[in-house]
Enzyme design. Structure first.
Site, short mmCIF file in Angstrom:
data_model
loop_
_atom_site.label_atom_id
_atom_site.label_comp_id
_atom_site.label_asym_id
_atom_site.label_seq_id
_atom_site.Cartn_x
_atom_site.Cartn_y
_atom_site.Cartn_z
N TYR A 136 0.85 -1.20 0.00
CA TYR A 136 0.00 0.00 0.00
C TYR A 136 0.88 1.25 0.00
O TYR A 136 0.71 2.15 -0.83
CB TYR A 136 -0.92 -0.01 1.22
CG TYR A 136 -1.60 1.31 1.47
CD1 TYR A 136 -2.58 1.76 0.59
CD2 TYR A 136 -1.25 2.12 2.55
CE1 TYR A 136 -3.20 2.99 0.79
CE2 TYR A 136 -1.87 3.34 2.76
CZ TYR A 136 -2.84 3.77 1.88
OH TYR A 136 -3.44 4.99 2.08
O1 LIG Z 1 -2.01 7.10 7.97
C1 LIG Z 1 -2.17 6.50 6.95
O2 LIG Z 1 -1.65 6.90 5.95
C2 LIG Z 1 -2.98 5.25 6.92
O3 LIG Z 1 -3.80 5.19 8.07
C3 LIG Z 1 -4.52 4.01 8.25
O4 LIG Z 1 -3.60 2.95 8.50
P1 LIG Z 1 -3.26 2.62 10.01
O5 LIG Z 1 -2.59 3.76 10.68
O6 LIG Z 1 -2.56 1.32 10.02
O7 LIG Z 1 -4.72 2.51 10.68
P2 LIG Z 1 -5.48 1.29 11.37
O8 LIG Z 1 -5.53 0.12 10.51
O9 LIG Z 1 -6.76 1.83 11.86
O10 LIG Z 1 -4.54 0.95 12.62
C4 LIG Z 1 -4.40 1.87 13.67
C5 LIG Z 1 -3.48 1.31 14.71
O11 LIG Z 1 -4.08 0.17 15.31
C6 LIG Z 1 -3.19 -0.94 15.28
N1 LIG Z 1 -4.01 -2.16 15.12
C7 LIG Z 1 -4.66 -2.41 13.98
C8 LIG Z 1 -5.42 -3.53 13.84
C9 LIG Z 1 -5.51 -4.44 14.87
O12 LIG Z 1 -6.19 -5.49 14.79
N2 LIG Z 1 -4.86 -4.16 16.04
C10 LIG Z 1 -4.09 -3.04 16.19
O13 LIG Z 1 -3.51 -2.84 17.26
C11 LIG Z 1 -2.26 -0.68 14.13
O14 LIG Z 1 -1.02 -1.30 14.30
C12 LIG Z 1 -2.14 0.84 14.17
O15 LIG Z 1 -1.14 1.19 15.04
C13 LIG Z 1 -5.36 3.69 7.01
O16 LIG Z 1 -5.94 2.41 7.10
C14 LIG Z 1 -4.59 3.83 5.74
O17 LIG Z 1 -5.49 3.70 4.65
C15 LIG Z 1 -3.93 5.18 5.74
O18 LIG Z 1 -3.27 5.45 4.59
#
Ligand SMILES: O=C(O)[C@H]1O[C@H](OP(=O)(O)OP(=O)(O)OC[C@H]2O[C@@H](n3ccc(=O)[nH]c3=O)[C@H](O)[C@@H]2O)[C@H](O)[C@@H](O)[C@@H]1O
Length: 437
Positions: A249
């Site tokens: 991504y």
């Molecule tokens: O900032 C960005 O550019 C990205 O932000 C998000 O990605 P992400 O930060 O990974 O968001 P989440 O999937 O909501 O995760 C948030 C946090 O929760 C954590 N997480 C996620 C999933 C899970 O089951 N458990 C968990 O602890 C992840 O490691 C992360 O630290 C979006 O999903 C992307 O599309 C976007 O581009």
């Protein structure tokens, strides 16, 4: 004619073999011919049935959940009534307003940006392919919301160049807000093709049409904080390296930034990339942690909370949707015009990249605590090691460039923003008695 037919009939399918059987077995040959004719006949019928099955019944598609098949979907567009709706939606209703094509308008950020533009009198036309990466009924509900404020969303894919050309024929858009994308960091391991399809091929298809449009629009588009990848220098500044993406991504978003450079350089397109930092809020994306944590806490299901090696904290610079919308509008308002025309560059054009974050990272475990308080339910925490599927340990935006040049100033902390999200969530799913999928 009959001579020719018999000549064609004589051609053996396997040269050499047929000749041997020719004279001694005339009867056999006749029988063979009639059964061959029967076989051909039934093969045609069978093939016909298969074709009818594929073209007439998309709902019986054997792989309805496979988004790599999205490109095969056909959409209805065109016709005088359709053009009238397009024109009316894109009509500017305020002095000095702009007319904007918003791609991904039924998406989370797309819906909020479209509504905000419409509110201030700009012309807005949406475009969205309504794919099923997450519950399409949420996208339909956002569409209904926009419809009520006068924004029409055309159903179609950014890879459909004929549709894009048609839209530019009907409306001379001054701006494109390009938010259509395959989002999500972890899903890239499941379906890499959909990232290439939307974030690379789709972007190129859009820029091709924009560079040929006359006048060329200025383009603002969604990049991502994930381009910083394994960068460890904090807070992340636009000057930092972005050549170590941790997920496909992130790699496609980084590729998008390079593609933007090329179209700016060759064709004089004005391009602004916005690196969003984990955007959240009402009408958000169900694939994001804050959203499905809320759903699962309410259901009493355990939630996986990632931690880094040696119990290291995983944190995000969560950014509230209203702050992001302000950043998007400020980016649109500060664009300079593209300089090319008819696919030819006339002079240098604007090329920008900005971080749009909150500048205050919060550990994921704190996010869960805030949700527990707001929902008045204790979460069943399942602490697990950060999987090696694209996640980075933390993000933290340096926003001084956006502050200086866009007047960007985020003002919503996570507690306040999540309160608004939870209020929306409860009224959307419980008020309407819907179950979050
Ligand atoms: O900032 C960005 O550019 C990205 O932000 C998000 O990605 P992400 O930060 O990974 O968001 P989440 O999937 O909501 O995760 C948030 C946090 O929760 C954590 N997480 C996620 C999933 C899970 O089951 N458990 C968990 O602890 C992840 O490691 C992360 O630290 C979006 O999903 C992307 O599309 C976007 O581009």
């Amino acid at each position: 004619m009959s001579k020719q037919m018999s000549h064609l009939d004589d051609i053996p399918s396997t040269p050499g073999k047929f000749k041997m059987e020719k004279s001694p077995f005339v009867h056999n040959r006749l029988r063979w011919h009639s059964s061959l004719a029967k076989l051909t006949f039934w093969s045609f019928i069978f093939l016909g049935l298969i074709l009818i099955f594929f073209f007439r019944s998309p709902s019986s598609n054997p792989l309805p959940q496979d988004p790599s098949r999205r490109s095969l979907r056909t959409y209805n567009w065109g016709g005088p009534a359709w053009e009238k709706r397009v024109r009316s939606s894109a009509r500017v209703r305020s002095h000095n307003g702009i007319s904007v094509l918003v791609t991904g308008a039924a998406g989370f950020v797309g819906t909020h940006v479209s509504a905000a533009l419409k509110r201030r009198g700009d012309g807005v036309l949406g475009l969205d392919n309504f794919n099923d990466y997450y519950d399409p009924s949420l996208k339909r509900a956002r569409q209904a919301l926009l419809e009520r404020s006068g924004v029409f969303i055309v159903e179609g894919d950014i890879n459909d160049s004929a549709l894009l050309r048609k839209l530019f024929e009907v409306v001379a858009f001054t701006h494109v807000m390009h938010l259509a994308a395959q989002a999500g960091v972890r899903y890239a391991m499941e379906n890499p093709g959909s990232y290439v399809h939307s974030n690379i091929a789709g972007l190129v298809s859009l820029l091709e049409v924009c560079k040929s449009a006359n006048p060329q629009p200025a383009i603002v588009w969604a990049s991502s904080s994930s381009v910083y990848g394994l960068n460890t220098k904090v807070p992340f500044s636009e000057k930092d390296r972005t050549d170590q993406p941790a997920s496909l991504y992130a790699a496609t978003k980084k590729a998008g930034e390079e593609i933007a450079h090329t179209y700016n350089h060759i064709y004089g397109l004005s391009l602004t990339g916005l690196r969003f930092f984990t955007v959240y809020g009402p009408w958000g994306r169900p694939d994001m942690a804050y959203f499905f944590f809320t759903r699962d806490i309410l259901k009493g299901k355990s939630i996986p909370i990632f931690e880094a090696a040696n119990h290291g904290t995983v944190a995000r610079d969560f950014t509230y949707i209203d702050d992001i919308v302000k950043g998007c509008l400020a980016a649109l308002d500060t664009t300079e015009k593209s300089t090319g025309s008819g696919g030819k560059k006339k002079g240098p054009a604007q090329l920008r990249v900005y971080n749009l974050g909150n500048t205050s990272p919060v550990p994921v475990s704190d996010l869960v605590s805030i949700l527990e308080r707001l929902l008045k339910v204790n979460a069943k925490r399942d602490i697990m090691k950060l999987p090696r599927n694209g996640d980075v340990q933390f993000t933290h935006a340096n926003i001084s460039l956006a502050q200086r040049e866009l007047g960007y100033k985020p003002s919503t902390d996570l507690q306040t923003g999540l309160k608004k999200f939870v209020r929306w969530y409860l009224s959307y799913y419980n008020g309407g008695k819907k179950a979050a999928g």
